[in-house]
Design a protein around this motif. Structure first.
Motif, mmCIF file in Angstrom:
data_model
loop_
_atom_site.group_PDB
_atom_site.id
_atom_site.type_symbol
_atom_site.label_atom_id
_atom_site.label_comp_id
_atom_site.label_asym_id
_atom_site.label_seq_id
_atom_site.Cartn_x
_atom_site.Cartn_y
_atom_site.Cartn_z
ATOM 1 N N ASP A 221 0.804 -1.208 0.014
ATOM 2 C CA ASP A 221 -0.028 -0.016 -0.015
ATOM 3 C C ASP A 221 0.901 1.129 0.087
ATOM 4 O O ASP A 221 0.564 2.436 0.302
ATOM 5 N N LEU A 222 2.147 1.182 -0.393
ATOM 6 C CA LEU A 222 2.789 2.169 -0.385
ATOM 7 C C LEU A 222 2.413 3.255 -1.731
ATOM 8 O O LEU A 222 2.285 2.932 -2.630
ATOM 9 N N PRO A 223 2.431 4.609 -1.042
ATOM 10 C CA PRO A 223 1.857 5.489 -2.054
ATOM 11 C C PRO A 223 2.893 5.705 -3.279
ATOM 12 O O PRO A 223 4.321 5.429 -3.000
ATOM 13 N N ARG A 224 2.561 5.881 -4.483
ATOM 14 C CA ARG A 224 3.453 6.234 -5.655
ATOM 15 C C ARG A 224 4.147 7.686 -5.638
ATOM 16 O O ARG A 224 3.282 8.536 -5.215
ATOM 17 N N LEU A 225 5.312 7.484 -5.559
ATOM 18 C CA LEU A 225 5.915 8.841 -5.454
ATOM 19 C C LEU A 225 6.127 9.629 -6.725
ATOM 20 O O LEU A 225 6.072 8.712 -7.900
ATOM 21 N N GLU A 226 5.823 10.822 -6.800
ATOM 22 C CA GLU A 226 6.189 11.589 -7.973
ATOM 23 C C GLU A 226 7.687 11.925 -8.004
ATOM 24 O O GLU A 226 8.138 12.726 -7.332
ATOM 25 N N ILE A 227 8.189 11.297 -9.066
ATOM 26 C CA ILE A 227 9.751 11.672 -9.171
ATOM 27 C C ILE A 227 10.106 12.521 -10.311
ATOM 28 O O ILE A 227 9.565 12.290 -11.400
ATOM 29 N N PHE A 228 11.085 13.680 -10.139
ATOM 30 C CA PHE A 228 11.567 14.550 -11.368
ATOM 31 C C PHE A 228 12.965 14.195 -11.447
ATOM 32 O O PHE A 228 13.738 14.328 -10.355
ATOM 33 N N ASP A 229 13.516 13.886 -12.637
ATOM 34 C CA ASP A 229 14.882 13.894 -12.717
ATOM 35 C C ASP A 229 15.447 14.865 -13.663
ATOM 36 O O ASP A 229 14.887 15.064 -14.723
ATOM 37 N N GLN A 230 16.378 15.652 -12.920
ATOM 38 C CA GLN A 230 16.674 17.022 -13.501
ATOM 39 C C GLN A 230 17.849 16.627 -14.392
ATOM 40 O O GLN A 230 18.058 17.385 -15.396
ATOM 41 N N GLY A 231 18.199 15.425 -14.651
ATOM 42 C CA GLY A 231 19.382 14.965 -15.599
ATOM 43 C C GLY A 231 20.767 15.398 -14.930
ATOM 44 O O GLY A 231 20.673 15.362 -13.333
#
Ligand code: MN
Ligand code: MN
Length: 286
Positions: A60-70
């Motif tokens: 039941d882990l919430p899905r993380l919003e992930i941003f990869d800057q490079g």
């Protein structure tokens, strides 16, 4: 992404992201063998090895919003690297995003810590070395000086090193020795005890965890610039991340050296430990 692929699952834009990822391909102060600049690419590629979920944390882990800057640029001088990393890290840290940095050598942790206000974070490292020289090979921003610079900024009561087993005389013969637990005592008394000691030592509530991959035994993580026998095992590091738990606000992996890692196993371990930090982050949003 200006270069290559992004980290697995990093599909978010900056604004809605919980997590901000940055690659820092810098290895110019490395003392023994260089090549850590190639690590962000290899760790990103290794991140596609894994299941999207790690079931041991629960389904039941919430899905993380992930941003990869490079990746940021790779300047020649350490002073320029410091400015470059701050340019990219100041905003996500001010915006209270969970930051994940992929070195590069360990000196990249210096500017990241300097982006935090003194009261806002403590630094715990996992490292074979104490990294507490005042200066090394002509620069104060060497990977051998990480803890000294961090202690100047946060105070000696807000830094702690786990897994240490190589310390120079000059680091031990001073009044303000950086607090640490050796890999020897961890093997003997268990990792839980050492982590408790670290968490009780630091005064600030929030913790930034910095993994110098050479903290792990070279049998598991051979691909690094200065391998040092008698290290932690990967399960120890997993436990450290989980014991820091909700106090964790940022994580980095440094000193992975792909040219010294022909099977890629060190990059795979680095990516899996980043995923572990992400799972712990997701748990604290649950
Ligand atoms: Mn080290
Ligand atoms: Mn280090």
């Amino acid at each position: 992404m200006p270069y290559g692929i992004s980290y697995a699952g990093a599909e978010s834009e900056y604004d809605p992201a919980d997590v901000y990822i940055l690659g820092i391909p810098y290895d110019r102060t490395s003392s023994f063998r260089s090549g850590a600049r190639e690590a962000p690419f290899h760790i990103r590629r290794a991140s596609y090895n894994f299941e999207e979920i790690h079931f041991e944390h629960g389904l039941d882990l919430p899905r993380l919003e992930i941003f990869d800057q490079g990746n940021c640029e790779d300047p020649f001088l350490p002073e320029d690297m410091i400015e470059e990393v701050k340019f990219y890290m100041e905003r996500p840290i001010a915006d209270k995003k969970f930051t994940v940095a992929m070195g590069g050598e360990h000196s990249i942790t210096i500017p990241i810590i300097q982006c935090f206000k003194k009261k806002d974070v403590s630094l715990i490292t996992i490292d074979a070395h104490l990294d507490s020289r005042d200066e090394y090979l002509g620069t104060k921003y060497s990977h051998a000086c990480v803890m000294r610079r961090a202690a100047e900024h946060l105070g000696i009561n807000n830094v702690f090193a786990l897994g240490v087993r190589a310390i120079s005389r000059e680091e031990l013969e001073r009044d303000d020795v950086i607090p640490y637990a050796t890999s020897f005592e961890i093997k003997e008394k268990g990792i839980e005890k050492a982590v408790k000691k670290a968490l009780e030592h630091v005064r600030n509530e929030k913790i930034y965890l910095s993994l110098d991959i050479d903290g792990i035994d070279p049998a598991y993580a051979p691909g690094t610039g200065t391998p040092e026998p008698f290290g932690l095992d990967p399960m120890d590091v997993k436990k450290i991340i989980n014991m820091v738990g909700e106090r964790l606000i940022g994580f980095d992996v440094t000193e992975v050296c792909p040219p010294a890692d022909p099977t890629g196993i060190t990059s795979i371990l680095a990516a899996r430990l980043i995923n572990e930090a992400l799972a712990v982050r997701a748990k604290s949003l649950r």
